[in-house]
Design a protein around this motif. Structure first.
Motif, PDB file in Angstrom:
ATOM      1  N   ARG A  53       0.881  -1.149  -0.016  1.00  0.00           N
ATOM      2  CA  ARG A  53       0.291  -0.011  -0.176  1.00  0.00           C
ATOM      3  C   ARG A  53       0.996   1.077  -0.008  1.00  0.00           C
ATOM      4  N   ILE A  54       1.166   1.977  -1.015  1.00  0.00           N
ATOM      5  CA  ILE A  54       2.091   2.837  -1.269  1.00  0.00           C
ATOM      6  C   ILE A  54       1.378   4.152  -1.973  1.00  0.00           C
ATOM      7  N   PRO A  55       2.102   5.224  -2.073  1.00  0.00           N
ATOM      8  CA  PRO A  55       1.648   6.661  -2.540  1.00  0.00           C
ATOM      9  C   PRO A  55       1.453   6.278  -4.227  1.00  0.00           C
ATOM     10  N   VAL A  56       0.511   6.920  -4.758  1.00  0.00           N
ATOM     11  CA  VAL A  56       0.165   6.761  -6.141  1.00  0.00           C
ATOM     12  C   VAL A  56       1.482   7.593  -7.080  1.00  0.00           C
ATOM     13  N   SER A  57       1.989   8.529  -6.362  1.00  0.00           N
ATOM     14  CA  SER A  57       3.351   9.139  -7.248  1.00  0.00           C
ATOM     15  C   SER A  57       3.800   9.850  -6.293  1.00  0.00           C
ATOM     16  N   ALA A  58       4.906  10.776  -6.801  1.00  0.00           N
ATOM     17  CA  ALA A  58       5.376  11.896  -6.011  1.00  0.00           C
ATOM     18  C   ALA A  58       4.443  13.050  -5.928  1.00  0.00           C
ATOM     19  N   ASP A  59       4.701  14.185  -5.103  1.00  0.00           N
ATOM     20  CA  ASP A  59       3.706  15.183  -4.976  1.00  0.00           C
ATOM     21  C   ASP A  59       4.166  16.178  -6.249  1.00  0.00           C
ATOM     22  N   GLU A  60       3.323  17.292  -6.271  1.00  0.00           N
ATOM     23  CA  GLU A  60       3.214  18.228  -7.550  1.00  0.00           C
ATOM     24  C   GLU A  60       4.552  18.975  -7.406  1.00  0.00           C
ATOM     25  N   GLN A  61       5.294  19.079  -6.384  1.00  0.00           N
ATOM     26  CA  GLN A  61       6.501  19.584  -6.445  1.00  0.00           C
ATOM     27  C   GLN A  61       7.625  19.093  -7.433  1.00  0.00           C
ATOM     28  N   LEU A  62       7.643  17.664  -7.644  1.00  0.00           N
ATOM     29  CA  LEU A  62       8.450  17.026  -8.491  1.00  0.00           C
ATOM     30  C   LEU A  62       8.059  17.545  -9.897  1.00  0.00           C
ATOM     31  N   ALA A  63       7.189  17.875 -10.437  1.00  0.00           N
ATOM     32  CA  ALA A  63       7.077  18.532 -11.909  1.00  0.00           C
ATOM     33  C   ALA A  63       7.714  19.653 -11.873  1.00  0.00           C
ATOM     34  N   VAL A  64       7.600  20.688 -10.924  1.00  0.00           N
ATOM     35  CA  VAL A  64       8.186  21.774 -10.747  1.00  0.00           C
ATOM     36  C   VAL A  64       9.704  21.841 -10.894  1.00  0.00           C
ATOM     37  N   GLU A  65      10.176  20.796  -9.959  1.00  0.00           N
ATOM     38  CA  GLU A  65      11.907  20.555 -10.092  1.00  0.00           C
ATOM     39  C   GLU A  65      12.250  19.920 -11.454  1.00  0.00           C
ATOM     40  N   GLN A  66      11.437  19.026 -12.059  1.00  0.00           N
ATOM     41  CA  GLN A  66      11.949  18.648 -13.370  1.00  0.00           C
ATOM     42  C   GLN A  66      11.859  19.525 -14.218  1.00  0.00           C
ATOM     43  N   GLN A  67      10.823  20.369 -14.564  1.00  0.00           N
ATOM     44  CA  GLN A  67      10.636  21.350 -15.691  1.00  0.00           C
ATOM     45  C   GLN A  67      11.712  22.612 -15.277  1.00  0.00           C
ATOM     46  N   SER A  68      12.100  22.735 -14.062  1.00  0.00           N
ATOM     47  CA  SER A  68      12.974  23.602 -13.976  1.00  0.00           C
ATOM     48  C   SER A  68      14.474  23.292 -14.107  1.00  0.00           C
ATOM     49  N   VAL A  69      14.602  22.065 -14.232  1.00  0.00           N
ATOM     50  CA  VAL A  69      16.165  21.264 -14.439  1.00  0.00           C
ATOM     51  C   VAL A  69      16.693  21.552 -13.269  1.00  0.00           C
ATOM     52  N   THR A  70      15.909  21.138 -11.882  1.00  0.00           N
ATOM     53  CA  THR A  70      16.848  21.413 -10.680  1.00  0.00           C
ATOM     54  C   THR A  70      17.659  20.179 -10.560  1.00  0.00           C
ATOM     55  N   ASP A  71      18.726  20.451  -9.992  1.00  0.00           N
ATOM     56  CA  ASP A  71      19.879  19.463  -9.845  1.00  0.00           C
ATOM     57  C   ASP A  71      19.193  18.372  -8.885  1.00  0.00           C
ATOM     58  N   ILE A  72      19.703  17.186  -9.158  1.00  0.00           N
ATOM     59  CA  ILE A  72      19.138  15.974  -8.590  1.00  0.00           C
ATOM     60  C   ILE A  72      19.370  15.985  -6.857  1.00  0.00           C
ATOM     61  N   THR A  73      20.457  16.509  -6.656  1.00  0.00           N
ATOM     62  CA  THR A  73      20.991  16.856  -5.259  1.00  0.00           C
ATOM     63  C   THR A  73      20.102  17.775  -4.382  1.00  0.00           C
ATOM     64  N   GLU A  74      19.418  18.606  -5.184  1.00  0.00           N
ATOM     65  CA  GLU A  74      18.708  19.678  -4.627  1.00  0.00           C
ATOM     66  C   GLU A  74      17.171  19.648  -4.583  1.00  0.00           C
ATOM     67  N   ARG A  75      16.605  18.679  -4.795  1.00  0.00           N
ATOM     68  CA  ARG A  75      15.252  18.026  -4.936  1.00  0.00           C
ATOM     69  C   ARG A  75      14.601  17.971  -3.632  1.00  0.00           C
ATOM     70  N   HIS A  76      13.460  18.556  -3.212  1.00  0.00           N
ATOM     71  CA  HIS A  76      12.817  18.321  -2.142  1.00  0.00           C
ATOM     72  C   HIS A  76      11.414  17.836  -2.200  1.00  0.00           C
ATOM     73  N   ALA A  77      11.005  17.262  -3.346  1.00  0.00           N
ATOM     74  CA  ALA A  77       9.780  16.783  -3.712  1.00  0.00           C
ATOM     75  C   ALA A  77       9.364  15.830  -2.515  1.00  0.00           C
ATOM     76  N   GLN A  78       7.998  15.543  -2.384  1.00  0.00           N
ATOM     77  CA  GLN A  78       7.605  14.325  -1.391  1.00  0.00           C
ATOM     78  C   GLN A  78       6.919  13.529  -2.178  1.00  0.00           C
ATOM     79  N   ARG A  79       6.504  12.460  -1.360  1.00  0.00           N
ATOM     80  CA  ARG A  79       5.460  11.310  -2.024  1.00  0.00           C
ATOM     81  C   ARG A  79       3.976  11.778  -1.714  1.00  0.00           C
TER      82      ARG A  79
END
Length: 898
Positions: free
Chosen positions: A603-629
């Motif tokens: 029983r798991i989250p369906v995805s990451a939260d909406e913050q991940l899309a922002v970090e992806q589209q802004s090309v945020t470095d992998i080490t600086e991502r703060h998205a949650q589930r």
């Protein structure tokens, strides 16, 4: 004072497919080649262009410009185009040892047809370099390599005097394999683009060369400075001659030479100092912060890795041995085999097999896998048919249907095999199809009991699992197709087949073994092992010989992943979610073994939260991502099957599910409790020893590693070997002695230098994973047995129906290959397309010298040869193997038909 020489080599690192689909890159390649031809024609000062070390580029160009073949040949003949030595630029770790070898062999042959191959093992952008590369290059007649990753240059002004294992004073060094083979290594210390887009105006050129010359001189061991004029998909610099003329004017103390690798390597070797560093083994950026090793590409799009393993096992362990055994070695069929290998290798470039490209690329790969497998099966079926017609079946009853089981692995196979046999045939020439169907269907319904016997008449555990009437057809080589209706019986046969052997059996009418028994007991066992599903859904495994139990050993866990196709990135404060208790449990017991099937829910989250899309589209470095589930949860049901064949010491694990979630990872955890500072894993022609704890510079909380068939964690008294099929990523968690193998990883973007959405990389839909576990006592003998069994776990038994009461030259039971030392792991048995000789290749799995004797069809080999089939001077068939030595034995035209 002698001038320093600036060797400028023009090139374009040509990923055939990556951030665009193949044809998009392909069209740009055609433009590049057209531009080169024009430049060669009009600029006599343009020395040459390095074609990225891969000969497939020539085929790609001619696919669009076939009329340019003669002109292409001309520019190669006069040295303007420098080709080879490889077929493609592969990923070292994610393809098999044999795929690495065939890339060298095929590339060399194709390059020699065009001209002289570049004498350089070329690995500019490989995601880590396998430790056996120096030995493989030596066996391919190459003594120099160039690579871009894995070693840190310190510069000759380094004052510490204390170089680490993966540091080099210079950008030039020696690189040594575990067997002590050594090559000259050239590190692109300032990357393979340090001479890209050289300016042709004074101010810009002065600034460029002032900076770049200093950067090259910082690490160079000689006055020969290498500048790579190009980068990924870079168009040729048409004004390069003018730019270099300006450089000569501005920097008269340097000699600027538009050059090529053969000339540069010759000059470099003449000037090498005596104090070069020697680096040893695999170079995977171990001495870094751990974020950009790109090892997580081993778990990107795992379905690709599984199809890759399936295709490699088909060609290496089925098609090629069967062709050798049957004598299907004519030139036409060897060409078909080469075509299959080339099709497979086209999926092996690092941006392809690593699963780190856009979706269109990987959809195209699936088509190539399908085509390579179709050819492999076609050749294998033809070989099986030919072999079947040589087997003597007169010992079997006339009313029986004899068949052959062939084991091309190095250990006895105990698995239950489903064998489908044609019991009766009704050709369409005998009546209307529907009437023939009805006639055979009536016979099917009247069938009685059956059992299976071996060649001596002894009953073998077996059970009929299906009967069917269906349409089929034959395709004679020199005649029209023959359609018919057939009555087929499928029987599950639990026979043991010796290593590198075939064994004959027959299906005969009559009562056989008792039927299958089923219950809900959560335990399966045989004389060697016991596996029990516990209350929390984990599996405890017991070595019954040692009375050693690994409690709660196997469990499945899920974690969030906000990374990309290159790098796994966990979610801050994320706690792994363990699969729940076992449900719907069914144990099945037969004479051939036991299985335990059950379900577990994640029983798991369906995805990451909406913050991940922002970090992806802004090309945020992998080490600086703060998205949650996401806080929204859903159920993912795992269907798990444990199989324990009678007589086997290997527990097989199959897991399947239908993934509809995103941005997450599922791992199989094997908790052993073994405390050790190192572990071992099968890599390329090597069982490599790796530390369980990364170096002091490591910052990544993960320590992902590559594997081929297995990983092993042991101490002096006990050990656990975990095998896999196409699950190439693992890590060891030293605190609990846990081996964690990635079964599924789901991400939504490519990563690297921009934002490239990859919804297919979320791997939504059905998925499977196959693993094995074998326990051992830590001794050399028991450990080698576990390793060989894990390797064999990737190889299935071949099945072929035999003619009834047939007089043949070959016995129904036969061992064709014998190896007297389990330390020698076989990687290939195939026929040379050039000489017709049988070649058997393998490697020493240990770090100690080993004596080994190999015989094929009762004969000893006549020579030890290299990858190009040249006898190795000073090495006889009786010479002791060095640690981790790769060896190819040649048997002069010996076949099963002799």
């Amino acid at each position: 004072m002698t001038k320093k020489k600036v060797f400028v080599i023009s090139h374009s690192h040509w990923d055939r497919e990556w951030y665009m689909a193949f044809e998009n890159h392909h069209m740009r390649l055609v433009q590049l080649m057209d531009d080169l031809f024009d430049l060669f024609e009009n600029d006599p000062n343009f020395n040459s262009f390095h074609l990225d070390g891969q000969t497939i580029i020539l085929d790609d160009y001619l696919a669009v410009r076939p009329e340019k073949r003669a002109e292409l040949q001309h520019w190669i003949d006069v040295g303007k185009l420098r080709v080879g030595p490889f077929y493609i630029l592969q990923d070292d770790f994610l393809i098999s040892p044999e795929a690495n070898t065939r890339n060298t062999i095929l590339g060399r042959k194709l390059a020699e047809k065009w001209g002289q191959p570049v004498p350089l093992g070329y690995f500019p952008d490989t995601f880590g370099n396998a430790g056996q590369v120096p030995q493989m290059m030596r066996l391919g007649h190459l003594d120099t390599v160039a690579f871009g990753r894995g070693v840190t240059p310190t510069g000759f002004n380094n004052q510490t005097g204390d170089l680490g294992d993966y540091d080099s004073t210079y950008s030039e060094m020696y690189w040594q394999s575990p067997d002590s083979s050594k090559v000259l290594g050239i590190l692109f210390a300032n990357w393979y683009s340090n001479g890209n887009e050289i300016p042709d105006t004074k101010e810009a050129a002065k600034a460029f060369w002032t900076e770049h010359l200093a950067a090259a001189e910082k690490y160079a061991a000689t006055p020969d400075l290498l500048f790579m004029n190009g980068v990924d998909h870079q168009p040729v610099q048409k004004n390069l001659s003018d730019a270099l003329a300006l450089a000569r004017e501005l920097f008269p103390d340097y000699e600027f030479i538009h050059s090529n690798f053969p000339d540069y390597i010759k000059a470099l070797k003449a000037d090498l100092p005596k104090d070069l560093t020697t680096v040893k083994g695999e170079l995977t950026s171990q001495a870094t912060d751990g974020w950009y090793t790109l090892a997580n590409t081993a778990s990107s799009r795992i379905y690709l890795k599984q199809h890759n393993t399936a295709t490699e096992r088909l060609l290496e362990n089925h098609t090629e041995p069967l062709m050798a055994l049957s004598g299907l070695t004519d030139a036409a069929n060897q060409d078909r085999l080469t075509y299959a290998w080339q099709t497979l290798l086209q999926n092996d470039p690092h941006d392809s097999i690593c699963g780190c490209s856009v979706d269109e690329v990987h959809r195209g790969m699936m088509d190539r896998y399908a085509r390579a497998q179709q050819v492999g099966h076609w050749l294998g079926d033809a070989a099986l048919t030919k072999l079947a017609n040589k087997i003597d079946t007169r010992n079997f009853p006339g009313e029986s249907r004899p068949f052959l089981l062939i084991n091309n692995s190095s250990v006895p196979q105990h698995d239950t095999v489903n064998v489908t046999l044609e019991w009766e045939r009704a050709p369409f020439t005998a009546g209307k199809p529907n009437a023939l169907y009805a006639m055979l269907e009536e016979k099917r319904q009247a069938l009685g009991d059956f059992h299976v016997i071996d060649r001596e008449g002894k009953m073998i555990p077996a059970q009929v699992v299906d009967t069917q009437v269906k349409f089929h057809y034959d395709l004679p080589d020199r005649a029209f197709r023959v359609p018919y209706m057939g009555l087929y019986i499928t029987v599950a046969v639990a026979a043991t087949v010796a290593a590198h052997s075939w064994a004959g059996f027959a299906l005969v009418p009559g009562t056989g073994h008792p039927q299958v028994a089923s219950d809900q007991e959560p335990l399966i066992q045989n004389d060697a092992l016991q596996a029990q599903v516990t209350a929390d859904g984990s599996v405890s495994i017991t070595d019954r010989r040692q009375q050693q139990t690994y409690d709660h050993c196997l469990r499945f866990v899920d974690t969030g992943d906000v990374g990309n196709e290159y790098i796994f990135k966990d979610v801050a404060n994320d706690q792994p979610i363990q699969a729940g208790p076992a449900k719907n449990l069914t144990r099945t017991v037969t004479a051939g073994g036991q299985t335990l099937a059950y379900e577990q829910v994640l029983r798991i989250p369906v995805s990451a939260d909406e913050q991940l899309a922002v970090e992806q589209q802004s090309v945020t470095d992998i080490t600086e991502r703060h998205a949650q589930r996401s806080t929204q949860l859903a159920d993912l049901t795992l269907h798990v099957t444990l199989t324990l064949p009678a007589g086997s010491r290997q527990l097989k694990i199959h897991v399947a599910g239908d993934n509809q979630m995103r941005d997450h990872r599922i791992q199989a955890l094997f908790v052993t409790g073994i405390q050790s500072d190192h572990h071992q894993a099968e890599s390329i022609f090597e069982v490599v020893t790796r530390p369980n704890t990364p170096g002091k510079q490591w910052e990544n909380p993960e320590d992902p590693q590559h594997q081929q068939a297995f990983v092993d964690l042991s101490d002096a008294q006990k050990g656990v070997t975990v095998g896999n099929f196409g699950l190439n990523e693992y890590q060891v968690l030293p605190k609990t002695g846990t081996i964690a193998v990635t079964v599924l990883r789901c991400v939504g973007e490519m990563g690297d230098w921009g934002y490239f959405p990859t919804p297919d990389a979320q791997c939504q839909g059905p998925f499977t994973g196959d693993l094995t576990v074998q326990l051992h006592d830590g001794s050399r003998t028991d450990t080698l047995a576990a390793w060989q069994t894990a390797r064999a776990g990737q190889i299935t038994v071949d099945v072929q129906q035999l003619p009834v009461a047939h007089e043949g030259a070959l016995a129904a039971d036969h061992t064709y290959l014998q190896v007297d030392n389990p330390a020698f792991a076989i990687t290939a048995m195939h026929v040379s397309p050039d000489t017709g000789d049988v070649l058997v290749r393998g490697y020493n799995m240990t770090s100690a010298p080993q004596d080994v004797a190999v015989t094929y069809q009762g004969q000893a080999p006549d020579a030890v040869v290299d990858f190009l089939e040249k006898p190795i001077v000073g090495v006889s068939v009786n010479t002791t193997l060095r640690p981790a030595e790769i060896r190819t034995y040649r048997f002069k035209q010996v076949g099963a038909n002799d």
